[in-house]
Design a protein around this motif. Sequence first.
Motif, PDB file in Angstrom:
ATOM      1  N   GLN A   1       0.789  -1.137   0.086  1.00 29.13           N
ATOM      2  CA  GLN A   1      -0.020   0.049  -0.022  1.00 29.13           C
ATOM      3  C   GLN A   1       0.819   1.150   0.033  1.00 29.13           C
ATOM      4  O   GLN A   1       1.832   1.341   0.992  1.00 29.13           O
ATOM      5  N   LEU A   2       0.647   2.049  -0.875  1.00 25.28           N
ATOM      6  CA  LEU A   2       1.353   3.373  -1.109  1.00 25.28           C
ATOM      7  C   LEU A   2       0.369   4.474  -0.897  1.00 25.28           C
ATOM      8  O   LEU A   2      -0.694   4.457  -1.435  1.00 25.28           O
ATOM      9  N   GLY A   3       0.387   5.386   0.000  1.00 23.92           N
ATOM     10  CA  GLY A   3      -0.511   6.428   0.517  1.00 23.92           C
ATOM     11  C   GLY A   3       0.236   7.864   0.302  1.00 23.92           C
ATOM     12  O   GLY A   3       1.167   7.971   0.793  1.00 23.92           O
ATOM     13  N   LEU A   4      -0.534   8.800  -0.439  1.00 24.36           N
ATOM     14  CA  LEU A   4      -0.192  10.102  -0.408  1.00 24.36           C
ATOM     15  C   LEU A   4      -1.061  11.062   0.040  1.00 24.36           C
ATOM     16  O   LEU A   4      -2.311  10.766  -0.213  1.00 24.36           O
ATOM     17  N   PHE A   5      -0.641  12.132   0.604  1.00 21.08           N
ATOM     18  CA  PHE A   5      -1.700  12.762   1.372  1.00 21.08           C
ATOM     19  C   PHE A   5      -1.471  14.292   1.559  1.00 21.08           C
ATOM     20  O   PHE A   5      -0.265  14.594   1.632  1.00 21.08           O
ATOM     21  N   ALA A   6      -2.233  15.273   1.686  1.00 24.24           N
ATOM     22  CA  ALA A   6      -2.207  16.619   1.899  1.00 24.24           C
ATOM     23  C   ALA A   6      -3.248  17.112   2.520  1.00 24.24           C
ATOM     24  O   ALA A   6      -4.340  16.733   2.246  1.00 24.24           O
ATOM     25  N   GLU A   7      -2.998  17.867   3.427  1.00 27.47           N
ATOM     26  CA  GLU A   7      -4.300  18.629   4.550  1.00 27.47           C
ATOM     27  C   GLU A   7      -3.915  20.062   4.817  1.00 27.47           C
ATOM     28  O   GLU A   7      -2.679  20.320   4.989  1.00 27.47           O
ATOM     29  N   ASP A   8      -4.896  20.780   4.687  1.00 28.55           N
ATOM     30  CA  ASP A   8      -4.784  22.114   5.317  1.00 28.55           C
ATOM     31  C   ASP A   8      -5.603  22.474   6.299  1.00 28.55           C
ATOM     32  O   ASP A   8      -6.878  22.033   6.355  1.00 28.55           O
ATOM     33  N   ASN A   9      -4.981  23.212   7.361  1.00 31.80           N
ATOM     34  CA  ASN A   9      -5.929  23.381   8.547  1.00 31.80           C
ATOM     35  C   ASN A   9      -5.706  25.014   8.815  1.00 31.80           C
ATOM     36  O   ASN A   9      -4.614  25.506   9.094  1.00 31.80           O
ATOM     37  N   LEU A  10      -6.900  25.484   8.419  1.00 36.96           N
ATOM     38  CA  LEU A  10      -6.907  27.036   8.682  1.00 36.96           C
ATOM     39  C   LEU A  10      -7.838  27.563   9.794  1.00 36.96           C
ATOM     40  O   LEU A  10      -8.758  27.084   9.987  1.00 36.96           O
ATOM     41  N   THR A  11      -7.179  28.328  10.543  1.00 33.87           N
ATOM     42  CA  THR A  11      -7.728  29.133  11.694  1.00 33.87           C
ATOM     43  C   THR A  11      -7.965  30.478  11.375  1.00 33.87           C
ATOM     44  O   THR A  11      -6.641  31.265  11.004  1.00 33.87           O
ATOM     45  N   TRP A  12      -8.990  30.990  11.219  1.00 39.60           N
ATOM     46  CA  TRP A  12      -9.329  32.337  11.223  1.00 39.60           C
ATOM     47  C   TRP A  12     -10.378  33.158  12.059  1.00 39.60           C
ATOM     48  O   TRP A  12     -11.309  32.610  12.242  1.00 39.60           O
ATOM     49  N   THR A  13      -9.618  33.990  12.769  1.00 43.06           N
ATOM     50  CA  THR A  13     -10.596  34.757  13.538  1.00 43.06           C
ATOM     51  C   THR A  13     -11.443  35.888  12.982  1.00 43.06           C
ATOM     52  O   THR A  13     -10.681  36.949  12.484  1.00 43.06           O
ATOM     53  N   VAL A  14     -12.815  35.821  13.046  1.00 43.24           N
ATOM     54  CA  VAL A  14     -13.545  36.711  12.361  1.00 43.24           C
ATOM     55  C   VAL A  14     -14.479  37.616  13.425  1.00 43.24           C
ATOM     56  O   VAL A  14     -15.258  36.928  14.091  1.00 43.24           O
ATOM     57  N   ALA A  15     -14.255  38.838  13.728  1.00 41.53           N
ATOM     58  CA  ALA A  15     -15.004  39.490  14.641  1.00 41.53           C
ATOM     59  C   ALA A  15     -15.132  38.907  15.868  1.00 41.53           C
ATOM     60  O   ALA A  15     -16.299  38.622  16.548  1.00 41.53           O
ATOM     61  N   GLY A  16     -13.849  38.430  16.485  1.00 43.16           N
ATOM     62  CA  GLY A  16     -13.727  37.621  17.539  1.00 43.16           C
ATOM     63  C   GLY A  16     -14.436  36.338  17.741  1.00 43.16           C
ATOM     64  O   GLY A  16     -14.314  35.614  18.553  1.00 43.16           O
TER      65      GLY A  16
END
Length: 925
Positions: A523-538
């Motif tokens: 088994q060969l696995g390739l992966f990518a993941e984005d974790n975005l944290t955005w504070t909008v009006a508190g």
Amino acid sequence: MSVFRPACTLNAQQSGASIYGQVLSGEDGYPIEFAVVSLLPSKIYTTTDAEGRYRIDNVPVGDNTVQASFFGMSTDSRELRVVSGKEYKVDFSLSEITFRMQEVVVTATKGAAGNATSSVISRQAMDHLQASSLGDVMSLLPGVSISGSSLNSAQSLNLRGAGYGSEASAMNSLGTSVIVDGTPLSNNANLQALSPVFNPSNLSASMTGGAGSPETGIDIRGISTDNIESVEVIRGIASVQYGDMTSGAVIVKSRAGASPYTIRIRTNPNIWQLSANKGFQTSKAGSFNFSVDYAYSNEKLTAAYEYYQRLNGKLLWSKNFGALNSNTSLEINYSRDTQGDNPDMEELNVMTGAYSLGGRFSTNGHINLTNAGWLKSLDYNLAGSYTDKQSYREEQRTNALSLNSSAHGNSTVSNIPGMDVYDSDGNLLTGRAPGDESSYAVVTPYSYMSRYDIFGKEINAYAKLVANFYARFGENVDNSIVAGADFKTDGNLGDGLVNTEGYYPNNPSQRPRKYSDIPFINQLGLFAEDNLTWTVAGRRLDIIAGVRYDLINGKSVWEPRTNVSFELIPGIFSVRGGWGISAKAPTAVYLYPDKYYEDRVLFSNMNSGLSAEEELVLARTWTYDTVNPDLEIATNRKAELGFDLKIADRYQLSVTAYDEFMDNGYMFGMDFGCWNLVSFTQYVQDYKEEGQRPVLKEGNTYNTFQSYYKPLNNNVSHSQGVEFELDLGRFDAIRTSFYMNGAYSASVATDKGYSFSARSGSQSQLEYHIGVYEPYVSSYHWQKLLTTFRAVHNIPSIGFVVSLTAQVNWFEKWWTEYGNDEMFVAYISNDDGKVYPFDPSMRDDPEFAYMFPTLASNRKIAELTQPYLLLNLNVTKELGDYLTASFYVNNLLNNRPLYESKKTPGSFSELGIPIFFGFEMKITI
């Protein structure tokens, strides 16, 4: 890759800001080596050196949380606003987690907001629970029933919706990944069972010598909890870093670093257990932690011949090499299941057993990169394991005449290897396929001893590399990205099924097969993941989105996954949701099934009192390849919606609704290609001379069907439910904390393929048609509502904790729904083997009437249990500085109401579990 990038200015990656300090023990002021110091929300971290010192450079400008943690000690955190170019000294003092702390945690706690739905069970919770295996730990999860602790039978994990329907439950277990110290344990090369192409029930634990089945996940009895620091159970949409799973992941972290000598002695009516562990720190060579565990389980005092044994040993080495923080471990695991000869059933002489001895090496590391821009660190895992297994079954068989042939090809053989047989007209009756030149066949006596042994040598190797990226945009946006690859290979080099010398085979139709001839699963696995944290009006918005690609022995699958959470009322109320696809590789038993062999006696005069020189057997063997080249990788679609509520910065409520659907799970079943019409001729004696074998002539010729099972993707399951967790916190005036969790769960399982009815008009009838029912002809339904309330009272000054658990099973309901199970949609003709439509008007025709079985009138009735209460008591007391005693009683009131079956009135069963208790003494030096 960024799922969302607002228009703002990127802070300089080389901020010039640094954080440094020291982590010390709160009890004696000694430095703590290998304490983890991390920055949130960036998740950048490092570990302390032998003097407890740490340093993190290029700290993101703006608000950061600096957190220090260490195994077995409290976690401390500080809020810090970082300015570019400055250095900040932050020291930490960590205290040992004991039952003398102001607030103890002996329940499962909810995972971090924004991430996959999960629960974390701490070392303290496992001590109070007296867990002997991972199976005991699962009782702290929402919706899981509490049971008595036992190791006598194989245990595998099921997450959400593992209700009615054996194939769906097995697939749920197979799709639950168990990850120990970053390395997934594997059951992919487990072949310790008779071949399921003859009968799928051969995969059941009763046919594997008691050990774990190839159709389920790993047997978790072999994992001791005594040197585990924490267990995280991911039930929701997991990160794309985790592959080869469909149900969820159980992540186990072992204890590392310095720790005192700890000896545990545990006993209950089923188990006695002894374990010891110690961690020590050296001046230059790093830290070492070793553990050893022995357990013996016997579920019935009146059945001393049935028992399970386990012996585990582990050595873990931790060391910093500059920017590299590494952990390396070596494990040895031994287990044995034994069912000896039952003296009350001497006529059967049944003995079964399973043995396993294995070792596992693993190493993982974290490399901090100071001046690499967005790239902050690299993580790696390398692991390999080898497990030697043996399973056996021995029993006395009576009134069991059977044909035993050694032919592997489409051959006709006699009872004398290589001997040709001619009929009275001089026609050659024997014929051997290549490789069968020395094959022969015999008919067993009426009574005989049978046995089989299965020898496996499972090999697993695993490697993973992850790159961690991070950047901060302006004051309000944090972006973390992970990208990487993993590789796993599983194979079995064992001798496989062996017919033991001196015994007849337990299953004469199955042939010996070397597992070493079976290809490895890569088994060969390739992966990518984005974790975005955005504070909008508190208000905080978290978006985690990623994709995974798996290539498995030429088959491939894409797995997108995402989790989103948003604070509607900052610090008080947030909503969340998730959606994703996860996949489980087909294991060796599904990818490379055994061939199917059909043996038929054409003539036999054995067991008729003749001498060996006069005996003659003529037998025909047909061989079928059962590999399914169209087998797909099983996938599960998960979806979730939920909310988190926190009132007065104290009372917390989390509710999660989930929906999971799999329509291509693995199972052994039948399709039209599994039915083969063959013609064969039986022979009778024409004449026989004294002392010689008979001369044969043609008898009757028959057309009959031969059928087998093969791997299919027909296993369909649909699970839905609602989970909740309520934490009311500690009321200091009464020194008591209150928790409650529960779940409503519902699942449906079915076989989406056609179903077949092979029913003859009489026991001796060989020629008959095969009835075909519509797809999805029956579906198995299961529903359950269960809540668990826990009150935990502790007196810190004397190290005393008592918890009372009230679990209410409000109802459990199960039933089977049927489509048109009273009429066939087609039939396979015994005349030519072809499939023809079945008209309902044909039902009463004598040619077809015998095909219809008598259906039970109560088959559609649902079973519904009444509510019942299970009351449990757990007590833990620290006796001075060195001793801790724990005692528990499950079902304290021995409440076991009788349930009368709705299907069969007058048939009763007891609900719940019998009263069960246990005791543990922990010695800390």
